[in-house]
Design a protein around this motif. Structure first.
Motif, mmCIF file in Angstrom:
data_model
loop_
_atom_site.group_PDB
_atom_site.id
_atom_site.type_symbol
_atom_site.label_atom_id
_atom_site.label_comp_id
_atom_site.label_asym_id
_atom_site.label_seq_id
_atom_site.Cartn_x
_atom_site.Cartn_y
_atom_site.Cartn_z
ATOM 1 N N LEU A 3 -24.062 -15.380 -13.350
ATOM 2 C CA LEU A 3 -24.385 -15.988 -11.967
ATOM 3 C C LEU A 3 -25.562 -16.752 -12.032
ATOM 4 N N GLU A 4 -26.498 -16.635 -13.104
ATOM 5 C CA GLU A 4 -27.979 -17.498 -13.175
ATOM 6 C C GLU A 4 -27.420 -18.907 -13.122
ATOM 7 N N GLY A 5 -27.843 -19.519 -12.001
ATOM 8 C CA GLY A 5 -27.617 -21.096 -12.024
ATOM 9 C C GLY A 5 -26.286 -21.567 -11.526
ATOM 10 N N THR A 6 -25.410 -20.857 -11.599
ATOM 11 C CA THR A 6 -23.979 -21.106 -11.121
ATOM 12 C C THR A 6 -23.883 -21.571 -9.722
ATOM 13 N N ALA A 26 -27.293 -15.123 -4.409
ATOM 14 C CA ALA A 26 -28.486 -15.796 -4.501
ATOM 15 C C ALA A 26 -29.682 -15.043 -5.144
ATOM 16 N N GLU A 27 -29.785 -13.696 -4.831
ATOM 17 C CA GLU A 27 -30.578 -12.643 -5.409
ATOM 18 C C GLU A 27 -30.466 -12.586 -6.971
ATOM 19 N N ARG A 28 -29.275 -13.034 -7.279
ATOM 20 C CA ARG A 28 -28.907 -13.115 -8.744
ATOM 21 C C ARG A 28 -28.727 -14.357 -9.441
ATOM 22 N N GLY A 29 -29.481 -15.129 -8.872
ATOM 23 C CA GLY A 29 -29.790 -16.334 -9.430
ATOM 24 C C GLY A 29 -28.804 -17.572 -9.302
ATOM 25 N N ALA A 30 -27.621 -17.376 -8.353
ATOM 26 C CA ALA A 30 -26.754 -18.310 -8.313
ATOM 27 C C ALA A 30 -27.178 -19.279 -7.156
ATOM 28 N N ARG A 31 -26.678 -20.769 -7.267
ATOM 29 C CA ARG A 31 -27.219 -21.419 -6.305
ATOM 30 C C ARG A 31 -25.982 -21.745 -5.040
ATOM 31 N N VAL A 32 -26.505 -21.347 -4.063
ATOM 32 C CA VAL A 32 -25.266 -21.113 -2.964
ATOM 33 C C VAL A 32 -25.421 -22.221 -1.961
ATOM 34 N N ALA A 33 -24.021 -22.550 -1.612
ATOM 35 C CA ALA A 33 -23.746 -23.737 -0.439
ATOM 36 C C ALA A 33 -23.308 -22.804 0.492
ATOM 37 N N VAL A 34 -23.875 -22.612 1.729
ATOM 38 C CA VAL A 34 -23.155 -21.669 2.989
ATOM 39 C C VAL A 34 -22.441 -22.744 3.673
ATOM 40 N N LEU A 35 -21.173 -22.360 3.731
ATOM 41 C CA LEU A 35 -20.194 -23.254 4.787
ATOM 42 C C LEU A 35 -19.808 -22.369 5.943
ATOM 43 N N ASP A 47 -31.293 -21.248 4.541
ATOM 44 C CA ASP A 47 -32.676 -21.216 4.884
ATOM 45 C C ASP A 47 -33.108 -19.626 4.316
ATOM 46 N N GLU A 48 -32.368 -18.728 4.517
ATOM 47 C CA GLU A 48 -32.793 -17.225 4.045
ATOM 48 C C GLU A 48 -32.818 -17.285 2.363
ATOM 49 N N VAL A 49 -31.460 -17.827 1.801
ATOM 50 C CA VAL A 49 -30.988 -17.703 0.720
ATOM 51 C C VAL A 49 -31.500 -18.781 -0.570
ATOM 52 N N GLY A 50 -32.342 -19.888 0.262
ATOM 53 C CA GLY A 50 -32.621 -20.866 -0.467
ATOM 54 C C GLY A 50 -31.681 -21.812 -1.180
ATOM 55 N N GLY A 51 -30.530 -21.906 -0.178
ATOM 56 C CA GLY A 51 -29.305 -22.841 -0.413
ATOM 57 C C GLY A 51 -29.272 -23.930 0.524
ATOM 58 N N ILE A 52 -27.997 -24.545 0.470
ATOM 59 C CA ILE A 52 -27.910 -25.358 1.275
ATOM 60 C C ILE A 52 -26.801 -25.168 2.465
#
Length: 256
Positions: A3-6, A26-35, A47-52
């Protein structure tokens, strides 16, 4: 899958199971896009998870393609797609006012089943062209069905049909995608604490919780998210449907 960086795309990520999944990964390092179809909800969770945030109706090919473009530009080709977008609703096929409106049935199937297929086909095409990772894996698609696919209640004909379709397409698509190294899984949640359930009266929610064998309570969104993580990291899980329901089997009717 590590998951890290995925790069991960979560549909229906603005609330409920989707929001919990976005946060958990996101807490486990994934880079998340929220649709989500709600721009406000998608941005809040992003904003909460540091994604887009990506705004799209899952049934809209152009909008989903744009969302995948945005996710790819920000994080790389999504290697995990978790599909939580869906609608509920209940209506008898023949009620006091006559037959169920056909457009009500069509809408539920369009969003839940065809919307899931739309996201799956577009995302999987990109995964199939990406470089293989460990063990030849290129990606994972996780769909969300429901225990109603098996235990549909009175008034759930449209909902059960839409979720049953997701269950039925899991294995043939997993078999097809094996040559790409793309796994396909479906999760069938029981009764969870989500906005859809929030439409029911509090008394009905409490009665539903009491009807679950163990744990005798409603499911928590983070428990769904934890199962998503397990599916992603275990490469031998493929072509399967997993119930997560506390051993619940729905009765013919909702409790009064």
């Amino acid at each position: 899958m590590k998951l890290e960086g995925t790069s991960v795309l979560v549909t229906g990520g603005g609330s409920g199971l989707g929001a919990a999944t976005a946060g958990w990964l996101a807490e486990r390092g994934a880079r998340v896009a929220v649709l989500d179809r709600s721009a406000e909800a998608a941005q809040r969770v992003a904003d909460e998870v540091g994604g887009i945030a990506c705004v799209a109706d899952v049934t809209d090919e152009t909008a989903v393609t744009a969302a995948l473009d945005a996710a790819t530009e920000a994080h790389g080709v999504p290697r995990a797609v978790v599909m939580c977008a869906g609608i509920g609703g209940a209506s008898r096929v023949v009620g006091r006012d006559g037959p169920m409106p056909l457009d009500a049935f069509t809408k539920t199937v369009q969003v839940n089943l065809i919307g899931s297929f739309n996201v799956l086909r577009l995302a999987a095409h990109r995964m199939s062209e990406a470089d293989p990772m460990e063990d030849g894996e290129r990606g994972v698609v996780i769909a969300t069905a429901s225990v109603a696919a098996y235990d549909g209640q009175i008034g759930q004909a449209a909902y059960a049909a839409s979720k049953g379709g997701i269950v039925s397409m899991t294995l043939p698509i997993a078999r097809e995608f094996a040559r790409f190294g793309i796994r396909v899984m479906t999760l069938c949640p029981g009764i969870f604490e989500t906005p859809l359930l929030g439409e029911l009266p509090a008394e009905s929610q409490e009665a539903l919780g009491r009807g679950i064998p163990y744990p005798t309570r409603l499911g928590r969104p983070e428990e769904y998210a934890q199962l998503v993580e397990s599916v992603l990291v275990n490469r031998y899980l493929n072509g399967e449907v997993i119930r997560i329901d506390g051993a619940l089997r729905l009765s013919p009717k909702w409790p009064n």
